[in-house]
Motif scaffolding. Structure first.
Motif, PDB file in Angstrom:
ATOM      1  N   SER A  40       0.857  -1.181   0.000  1.00 35.65           N
ATOM      2  CA  SER A  40       0.000   0.000   0.000  1.00 35.65           C
ATOM      3  C   SER A  40       0.895   1.233   0.000  1.00 35.65           C
ATOM      4  CB  SER A  40      -0.915   0.002   1.223  1.00 35.65           C
ATOM      5  OG  SER A  40      -0.161   0.019   2.422  1.00 35.65           O
ATOM      6  N   LEU A  70      -4.159   5.064   3.135  1.00 37.00           N
ATOM      7  CA  LEU A  70      -3.422   4.952   1.881  1.00 37.00           C
ATOM      8  C   LEU A  70      -3.944   6.030   0.954  1.00 37.00           C
ATOM      9  CD1 LEU A  70      -4.637   1.961  -0.346  1.00 37.00           C
ATOM     10  CD2 LEU A  70      -5.995   2.968   1.464  1.00 37.00           C
ATOM     11  N   SER A  73      -6.416  -0.115   4.050  1.00 35.70           N
ATOM     12  CA  SER A  73      -5.173  -0.549   3.407  1.00 35.70           C
ATOM     13  C   SER A  73      -5.074  -2.058   3.358  1.00 35.70           C
ATOM     14  CB  SER A  73      -3.959   0.028   4.145  1.00 35.70           C
ATOM     15  OG  SER A  73      -3.957   1.434   4.109  1.00 35.70           O
TER      16      SER A  73
END
Length: 373
Positions: A189, A235, A278
């Motif tokens: 990520s 993310l 994520s």
């Protein structure tokens, strides 16, 4: 705007060094959950089982680096912007190394995370509206600079651009190299760019043919997509972090919130280990890679556990309010030839990886060096 009082800094070198041994050293789990189809399995490093989570590694590295350089004085405060996860890591590092921690979040931060950060002793301020350019992150940075003006002795790690962020994940790379006999595909990520930048170099030196897949959020600017409001946190980014090693990725996937929620819930029901946005995004892409790369050893990192997300990812009312339970789920990525060719709205894949900041810089033509006419 919610404002926390500024406190006097504690005496120098008041910390709890016994905590340091609790960070890192996390196990690998074999994940065979159908995501959404049967897949041969991939490895996931469970960072939720290390104190302070994955970002404790970065937080300790950034504070220790600043102390070595004299940028962070003993007992001086630390000020940083966070969407939550780094805040937990900094709260851990602050306790271990003896620094009060002041965090700037925003009103999108979950109530449970606000309470947890304060419980760990961090002082939290919240901005209540995004900036016209740069969204919540830019608004948080503006407020952070105001705090620095009030606390000239404070240190700002600047997680987005601090190379010590990436350096904090070198021990994780060593752990993975010791835990795996071989690795073909690494799925990361991407938010600040720290853990991917810290892992790729050492792991490629160990396994030179290693393929690296970056996983971003729809609506994120990191890999050249247009900036949009993002439901997913942890993310993606509305700004361009300089820690992101764009050149090191073989391809990038953008994952939408409905797909991430579905993956998280499948993981929780069948593998017991799960996490937040994520985790769902990298699990989905890792399972896809394990299917399409026949016989490949695939590994990823689950940055945290599910507890922060009980009111979002795992809450039926939240998902219904945001239309996630009515969304048509992508079961494979849509291929796009270039990040500017199409906007990713669900799950998309691109094998052309660009640094949008470098691409936007004007090129300087250099005259050819020739002989006399």
């Amino acid at each position: 705007m919610t404002t926390a009082p500024l406190l006097h800094r504690p005496p120098a070198d008041v910390g709890n060094a016994d905590l340091l041994s609790l960070a890192g050293g996390t196990p690998l789990a074999r994940i065979r959950t159908e995501l959404p189809y049967p897949q041969p399995g991939f490895w996931a490093k469970l960072e939720c089982l290390g104190a302070g989570g994955m970002k404790a590694r970065a937080a300790l590295s950034m504070l220790r680096g600043a102390r070595r350089r004299g940028e962070l004085r003993p007992g001086a405060p630390v000020v940083e912007s966070t969407s939550g996860t780094l805040g937990i890591g900094l709260a851990f590092a602050g306790q271990a190394l003896g620094h009060p921690v002041f965090l700037v979040g925003d009103t999108e931060l979950e109530a449970s995370m606000r309470q947890l950060l304060r419980t760990y002793g961090a002082h939290l301020e919240l901005v209540d509206r995004p900036a016209p350019e740069g969204g919540w992150q830019a608004a948080r940075i503006t407020r952070l600079r105001e705090l620095l003006d009030r606390m000239p002795e404070a240190y700002w790690p600047d997680q987005y651009n601090n190379p010590d962020n990436a350096a904090g994940y070198l021990p994780m790379a060593a752990e993975l190299a010791a835990q795996l006999d071989h690795l073909d595909v690494l799925v990361c990520s991407v938010g600040t760019g720290g853990h991917s930048a810290g892992l790729i170099g050492p792991l490629r030196r160990r396994w030179p043919r290693l393929k690296v897949i970056g996983v971003d959020s729809v609506g994120s600017a990191i890999f050249g997509q247009p900036v949009r409001p993002r439901l997913m946190r942890g993310l993606g980014s509305s700004i361009h972090p300089r820690n992101v090693a764009h050149h090191a990725f073989d391809e990038v996937h953008w994952v939408g919130p409905a797909e991430a929620v579905d993956a998280c819930r499948r993981l929780a029901r069948t593998s017991f280990v799960s996490g937040g946005w994520s985790t769902g995004a990298v699990a989905l892409v890792s399972a896809w890679a394990a299917r399409v790369e026949a016989g490949a050893v695939v590994a990823t990192v689950f940055p945290d556990g599910p507890h922060r997300y009980l009111g979002t990812v795992y809450d039926d009312d939240f998902c219904h309010a945001h239309g996630l339970d009515r969304a048509e789920l992508a079961v494979r990525p849509l291929e796009i030839r270039h990040p500017e060719a199409a906007e990713a709205v669900g799950w998309a894949r691109c094998r052309t990886v660009v640094d949008p900041v470098a691409a936007a810089r004007p090129r300087v033509s250099v005259p050819a060096q020739g002989g006399a006419a």
